[in-house]
Design a protein around this motif. Structure first.
Motif, PDB file in Angstrom:
ATOM      1  N   THR A  17       0.823  -1.207   0.000  1.00 12.38           N
ATOM      2  CA  THR A  17       0.000   0.000   0.000  1.00 12.38           C
ATOM      3  C   THR A  17       0.859   1.260   0.000  1.00 12.38           C
ATOM      4  OG1 THR A  17      -0.263  -0.128   2.407  1.00 12.38           O
ATOM      5  CG2 THR A  17      -2.013  -1.093   1.046  1.00 12.38           C
ATOM      6  N   GLU A  18       2.006   1.225   0.691  1.00 10.15           N
ATOM      7  CA  GLU A  18       2.920   2.368   0.644  1.00 10.15           C
ATOM      8  C   GLU A  18       3.485   2.555  -0.756  1.00 10.15           C
ATOM      9  OE1 GLU A  18       5.939   2.257   3.657  1.00 10.15           O
ATOM     10  OE2 GLU A  18       4.470   1.745   5.204  1.00 10.15           O
ATOM     11  N   ALA A  19       3.862   1.459  -1.407  1.00  7.97           N
ATOM     12  CA  ALA A  19       4.421   1.530  -2.761  1.00  7.97           C
ATOM     13  C   ALA A  19       3.384   2.041  -3.756  1.00  7.97           C
ATOM     14  CB  ALA A  19       4.941   0.162  -3.188  1.00  7.97           C
ATOM     15  N   ALA A  20       2.103   1.767  -3.525  1.00  8.77           N
ATOM     16  CA  ALA A  20       1.048   2.206  -4.444  1.00  8.77           C
ATOM     17  C   ALA A  20       0.921   3.722  -4.477  1.00  8.77           C
ATOM     18  CB  ALA A  20      -0.287   1.564  -4.064  1.00  8.77           C
ATOM     19  N   SER A  21       1.448   4.406  -3.467  1.00  3.11           N
ATOM     20  CA  SER A  21       1.443   5.876  -3.470  1.00  3.11           C
ATOM     21  C   SER A  21       2.327   6.421  -4.571  1.00  3.11           C
ATOM     22  CB  SER A  21       1.962   6.422  -2.141  1.00  3.11           C
ATOM     23  OG  SER A  21       1.238   5.900  -1.082  1.00  3.11           O
ATOM     24  N   ASP A  22       3.354   5.649  -4.954  1.00  2.64           N
ATOM     25  CA  ASP A  22       4.307   6.090  -5.968  1.00  2.64           C
ATOM     26  C   ASP A  22       4.008   5.555  -7.359  1.00  2.64           C
ATOM     27  OD1 ASP A  22       5.767   7.482  -4.042  1.00  2.64           O
ATOM     28  OD2 ASP A  22       6.904   5.685  -3.515  1.00  2.64           O
ATOM     29  N   GLY A  23       3.095   4.612  -7.467  1.00  3.42           N
ATOM     30  CA  GLY A  23       2.768   4.030  -8.765  1.00  3.42           C
ATOM     31  C   GLY A  23       2.122   2.666  -8.575  1.00  3.42           C
ATOM     32  N   PRO A  24       1.755   2.026  -9.667  1.00  2.00           N
ATOM     33  CA  PRO A  24       1.066   0.743  -9.559  1.00  2.00           C
ATOM     34  C   PRO A  24       1.959  -0.336  -8.944  1.00  2.00           C
ATOM     35  CG  PRO A  24       1.634   1.200 -11.835  1.00  2.00           C
ATOM     36  CD  PRO A  24       1.976   2.424 -11.051  1.00  2.00           C
ATOM     37  N   VAL A  25       1.322  -1.249  -8.223  1.00  2.00           N
ATOM     38  CA  VAL A  25       2.014  -2.393  -7.633  1.00  2.00           C
ATOM     39  C   VAL A  25       1.463  -3.643  -8.306  1.00  2.00           C
ATOM     40  CG1 VAL A  25       2.460  -3.713  -5.527  1.00  2.00           C
ATOM     41  CG2 VAL A  25       2.307  -1.211  -5.426  1.00  2.00           C
ATOM     42  N   PHE A  26       2.332  -4.367  -8.992  1.00  2.00           N
ATOM     43  CA  PHE A  26       1.923  -5.596  -9.655  1.00  2.00           C
ATOM     44  C   PHE A  26       2.114  -6.754  -8.688  1.00  2.00           C
ATOM     45  CE2 PHE A  26       2.788  -2.735 -13.090  1.00  2.00           C
ATOM     46  CZ  PHE A  26       1.810  -3.027 -14.008  1.00  2.00           C
ATOM     47  N   ILE A  27       1.096  -7.595  -8.573  1.00  2.00           N
ATOM     48  CA  ILE A  27       1.164  -8.767  -7.711  1.00  2.00           C
ATOM     49  C   ILE A  27       1.163  -9.983  -8.622  1.00  2.00           C
ATOM     50  CG2 ILE A  27       0.043 -10.038  -5.847  1.00  2.00           C
ATOM     51  CD1 ILE A  27      -1.228  -7.235  -5.106  1.00  2.00           C
ATOM     52  N   THR A  28       2.210 -10.788  -8.486  1.00  2.00           N
ATOM     53  CA  THR A  28       2.381 -11.928  -9.385  1.00  2.00           C
ATOM     54  C   THR A  28       2.026 -13.235  -8.689  1.00  2.00           C
ATOM     55  OG1 THR A  28       4.704 -12.237  -8.791  1.00  2.00           O
ATOM     56  CG2 THR A  28       4.234 -10.757 -10.629  1.00  2.00           C
ATOM     57  N   ASP A  29       1.664 -14.204  -9.489  1.00  2.00           N
ATOM     58  CA  ASP A  29       1.402 -15.563  -9.028  1.00  2.00           C
ATOM     59  C   ASP A  29       2.077 -16.487 -10.030  1.00  2.00           C
ATOM     60  OD1 ASP A  29       0.420 -17.764  -7.692  1.00  2.00           O
ATOM     61  OD2 ASP A  29      -1.624 -17.557  -8.462  1.00  2.00           O
ATOM     62  N   GLN A  30       2.987 -17.290  -9.554  1.00  2.00           N
ATOM     63  CA  GLN A  30       3.769 -18.194 -10.398  1.00  2.00           C
ATOM     64  C   GLN A  30       4.478 -17.429 -11.524  1.00  2.00           C
ATOM     65  OE1 GLN A  30       1.167 -21.404 -11.583  1.00  2.00           O
ATOM     66  NE2 GLN A  30       1.108 -22.227  -9.502  1.00  2.00           N
ATOM     67  N   GLY A  31       4.981 -16.247 -11.176  1.00  2.00           N
ATOM     68  CA  GLY A  31       5.767 -15.456 -12.116  1.00  2.00           C
ATOM     69  C   GLY A  31       4.966 -14.617 -13.093  1.00  2.00           C
ATOM     70  N   GLU A  32       3.650 -14.729 -13.073  1.00  2.00           N
ATOM     71  CA  GLU A  32       2.796 -13.972 -13.990  1.00  2.00           C
ATOM     72  C   GLU A  32       2.040 -12.886 -13.242  1.00  2.00           C
ATOM     73  OE1 GLU A  32       2.468 -14.327 -17.366  1.00  2.00           O
ATOM     74  OE2 GLU A  32       4.124 -15.739 -17.190  1.00  2.00           O
ATOM     75  N   PRO A  33       1.964 -11.670 -13.791  1.00  2.00           N
ATOM     76  CA  PRO A  33       1.163 -10.621 -13.145  1.00  2.00           C
ATOM     77  C   PRO A  33      -0.302 -11.038 -13.107  1.00  2.00           C
ATOM     78  CG  PRO A  33       2.365  -9.759 -15.051  1.00  2.00           C
ATOM     79  CD  PRO A  33       2.579 -11.218 -15.017  1.00  2.00           C
ATOM     80  N   ARG A  34      -0.902 -10.945 -11.930  1.00  2.00           N
ATOM     81  CA  ARG A  34      -2.318 -11.336 -11.765  1.00  2.00           C
ATOM     82  C   ARG A  34      -3.197 -10.182 -11.295  1.00  2.00           C
ATOM     83  NH1 ARG A  34      -2.063 -15.691 -14.741  1.00  2.00           N
ATOM     84  NH2 ARG A  34      -0.809 -17.341 -13.845  1.00  2.00           N
TER      85      ARG A  34
END
Length: 84
Positions: A17-34
């Motif tokens: 949530t802190e990182a989202a202040s500076d830009g999008p945060v991608f959350i990956t599952d098994q190496g793929e952005p989900r």
């Protein structure tokens, strides 16, 4: 832009949530952005049509985007390539 694995996100949601202040945060599952986590400000701008998804994802910081400029839509529809 920040990328976290699903497990990293689960262990440290505050970091995301802190990182989202500076830009999008991608959350990956098994190496793929989900998933993508955005600040509420970025989400509202995206939802209102003042900001396109590519602009939101490309901007390192939303304050760098000139939201007052108007983007002109092409007058002709996009050309669909033909594959033989």
């Amino acid at each position: 832009m920040t990328t976290l694995t699903r497990n990293e996100f689960a262990r440290a949601p505050d970091r995301a949530t802190e990182a989202a202040s500076d830009g999008p945060v991608f959350i990956t599952d098994q190496g793929e952005p989900r998933h993508v986590l955005l600040s509420i400000d970025a989400y509202r701008r995206l939802k209102s049509g003042d900001l396109t998804l590519p602009e939101a994802l490309a901007a390192p910081n939303l304050s760098d985007i000139d939201l007052d400029s108007e983007l002109e839509r092409p007058k002709t529809p996009p050309r669909i390539p033909e594959f033989d």
